[in-house]
Structure formats: C-alpha cells, structure tokens
Design a protein around this motif. Structure first.
Motif, short mmCIF file in Angstrom:
data_model
loop_
_atom_site.label_atom_id
_atom_site.label_comp_id
_atom_site.label_asym_id
_atom_site.label_seq_id
_atom_site.Cartn_x
_atom_site.Cartn_y
_atom_site.Cartn_z
N PRO A 87 0.82 -1.22 0.00
CA PRO A 87 0.00 0.00 0.00
C PRO A 87 0.85 1.26 0.00
O PRO A 87 0.51 2.25 -0.64
N GLU A 88 1.98 1.22 0.72
CA GLU A 88 2.86 2.39 0.78
C GLU A 88 3.44 2.71 -0.60
O GLU A 88 3.48 3.87 -1.02
N SER A 89 3.90 1.67 -1.31
CA SER A 89 4.45 1.87 -2.65
C SER A 89 3.39 2.37 -3.61
O SER A 89 3.64 3.27 -4.44
N TRP A 90 2.21 1.80 -3.53
CA TRP A 90 1.10 2.21 -4.40
C TRP A 90 0.76 3.69 -4.20
O TRP A 90 0.66 4.46 -5.15
N HIS A 91 0.62 4.09 -2.93
CA HIS A 91 0.21 5.47 -2.65
C HIS A 91 1.33 6.47 -2.92
O HIS A 91 1.05 7.60 -3.36
N ARG A 92 2.59 6.06 -2.70
CA ARG A 92 3.69 6.98 -3.02
C ARG A 92 3.73 7.26 -4.52
O ARG A 92 3.92 8.40 -4.94
N MET A 93 3.53 6.23 -5.32
CA MET A 93 3.55 6.42 -6.77
C MET A 93 2.46 7.40 -7.19
O MET A 93 2.69 8.30 -8.01
N LEU A 94 1.28 7.24 -6.63
CA LEU A 94 0.18 8.15 -6.96
C LEU A 94 0.42 9.55 -6.42
O LEU A 94 0.10 10.55 -7.09
N ARG A 95 0.98 9.66 -5.22
CA ARG A 95 1.21 10.98 -4.63
C ARG A 95 2.20 11.80 -5.46
O ARG A 95 2.00 13.00 -5.68
N VAL A 96 3.27 11.15 -5.91
CA VAL A 96 4.30 11.89 -6.65
C VAL A 96 3.80 12.27 -8.04
O VAL A 96 3.94 13.43 -8.46
N HIS A 97 3.22 11.33 -8.76
CA HIS A 97 2.86 11.58 -10.15
C HIS A 97 1.51 12.31 -10.28
O HIS A 97 1.46 13.47 -10.71
N LEU A 98 0.44 11.65 -9.93
CA LEU A 98 -0.87 12.28 -10.06
C LEU A 98 -1.04 13.40 -9.04
O LEU A 98 -1.49 14.50 -9.37
N GLY A 99 -0.63 13.13 -7.80
CA GLY A 99 -0.74 14.16 -6.76
C GLY A 99 0.14 15.36 -7.05
O GLY A 99 -0.26 16.50 -6.82
N GLY A 100 1.35 15.12 -7.56
CA GLY A 100 2.24 16.23 -7.88
C GLY A 100 1.65 17.13 -8.94
O GLY A 100 1.72 18.36 -8.84
N LEU A 101 1.05 16.53 -9.96
CA LEU A 101 0.39 17.33 -10.99
C LEU A 101 -0.78 18.10 -10.40
O LEU A 101 -0.93 19.31 -10.65
N ALA A 141 -0.44 5.20 -12.25
CA ALA A 141 -0.28 6.61 -11.89
C ALA A 141 -0.10 7.47 -13.13
O ALA A 141 -0.70 8.55 -13.25
N LYS A 142 0.71 6.99 -14.07
CA LYS A 142 0.95 7.76 -15.29
C LYS A 142 -0.30 7.76 -16.18
O LYS A 142 -0.58 8.75 -16.87
N GLY A 143 -1.04 6.66 -16.18
CA GLY A 143 -2.29 6.63 -16.94
C GLY A 143 -3.32 7.59 -16.40
O GLY A 143 -4.08 8.20 -17.16
N ALA A 144 -3.34 7.75 -15.08
CA ALA A 144 -4.27 8.71 -14.47
C ALA A 144 -3.95 10.13 -14.92
O ALA A 144 -4.86 10.95 -15.09
N ILE A 145 -2.68 10.42 -15.14
CA ILE A 145 -2.29 11.74 -15.63
C ILE A 145 -2.91 12.00 -17.00
O ILE A 145 -3.41 13.10 -17.28
#
Length: 229
Positions: A87-101, A141-145
C-alpha cells in the motif's frame, strides 16, 4: 519574458527541459528535491506536499512574476511484481505523479485562467499507453495523468489555457538504474532505433508544445523510439 515552472528540474527529463527552455528565451524556475542548476530560480520541495508546492509557487511569483507555463516532470520509479506492491508503494507512486500534478495545478491554474492564457505540459509515460511487466503501479499513476490532462484540456481551453502531455519511452536518465531491464541489450535490440531516448529529445517535444503547438489541446505525444507504435 515568459516564466515557466519546471518540476523535477534538477536532473533527467526535467533538467533537460529546464535547460532547453532557458536556452530558448524562457525564464525558468526549477522545483525539485535538490536545487536545480542553471535556472533563474531554484526551489526545493516535494511535489507530493501541497503546502510546499503552494509556497514554492508564491516564491516564483514574487521573484519572477506570473507563471506562463507549467511543466511537471518530477518522477519516481520502481519495478515490482503486482503481488509485491505494498500500500505504501502504491500510494507513493500516486502521490508523486498524479498528486504532484494536481498540487501544481491547484496553485498555478487559477492565475492562468484569470489572465486568460497559459500552457501546461505533464510528463507521463508510454507505459501508461502500452503497459509493462512489473510496472502496474507506475503505469496506473501515469495513466491517471493522461485522463486528467484530456479532461482538463477540454474544460480550460475555452478560457485560453492549453493542457497537453508528453509520454516518453525508456529514456536515458538516472531513474533507470544501471541494471535496469530497459538498458539490456536484448531489449534495446527490439527497439526500432536500437537505443534509449535522450532527455534532450523529450525536451524538444515539450518546447514544441510550449512555443509552437498552439493548435495542440489535450494531446498525448509519445516520443518513444518506436517502442509503442
């Protein structure tokens, strides 16, 4: 002189974008975990932290003026079988990519809309288009972007703001470790141009979208050397 904020500007694709835009007349503010070299204003912040991003954007406006363009290239990458993605890896990936945008847009976009002009280029990945073994959380995460870019582009284009994405293929940056399978000769032999893409080649596509691509709205341009055709 036009001001651009580039995230991930200390190295890799973001660094190449910052250098290319600077050399082509842009005033560049670089945002990264480490200070970016060769930019008009170097700021340090984690793009996954909304408050830190908001403070950085305020510093850009105070130091350089209104932000005319935003390029989000801050990245995080790891390869894991889907069964090993915590879960930590999953959410970090989303936080940096989708969340960063999202964090950057939330503080940059309102001013662009008020001024009736601006351009956003989000760096995603060809893995968001073609997928990849061991890349499920990164590709998600990249697809969500891509989904965000296409939806937002439709919403804000009538108000003078263009939103597009660049989806690079495997690129020769520090995100790819020396033992990365993307650097393996057997993989590169399957790539039509037989090599990794260079960061400056991705930067050229970003520069085109900002400087010349006034007709591009909601596009996802994928310079990937033929990995995905």
């Amino acid at each position: 002189m036009s001001v651009v904020l580039v995230t991930g500007a200390a190295s890799g694709i973001g660094g190449a974008v910052a250098s290319s835009l600077r050399d082509n007349g842009w005033t560049v503010a670089g945002l990264d975990l480490q200070p970016a070299a060769g930019v008009a204003l170097a700021l340090t912040a984690d793009v996954s932290d909304p408050a830190a991003v908001a403070a950085a954007v305020r510093a850009v406006r105070e130091g350089l003026g209104p932000i005319d363009a935003l390029v989000t290239a801050a990245g995080h990458y790891e390869m894991l079988p889907v069964s090993e993605i915590s879960p930590e890896s999953w959410h970090r990936m989303l936080r940096v990519h989708l969340g960063g945008l999202r964090n950057c847009l939330s503080v940059v976009l309102p001013d662009m809309l008020d001024r009736g002009r601006g351009s956003v280029v989000a760096v995603t990945s060809e893995l968001a288009i073609g997928g990849g073994d061991g890349d499920a959380h990164y590709a998600a995460a990249k697809g969500a972007i891509i989904g965000l870019v296409r939806s937002l582009a439709t919403e804000v284009a009538p108000r003078g703001v263009r939103v597009n994405a660049v989806a690079p293929g495997p690129t020769d940056t520090p995100l790819l470790s020396p033992d990365s399978p993307w650097r393996d000769r057997e993989f590169l032999a399957t790539v039509p141009n037989r090599r990794l893409t260079r960061p400056d080649e991705i930067a050229a596509v970003v520069r085109f979208l900002l400087d010349e691509g006034n007709f591009c709205i909601g596009e996802v341009i994928s310079p990937n050397g033929g990995v995905v055709i």
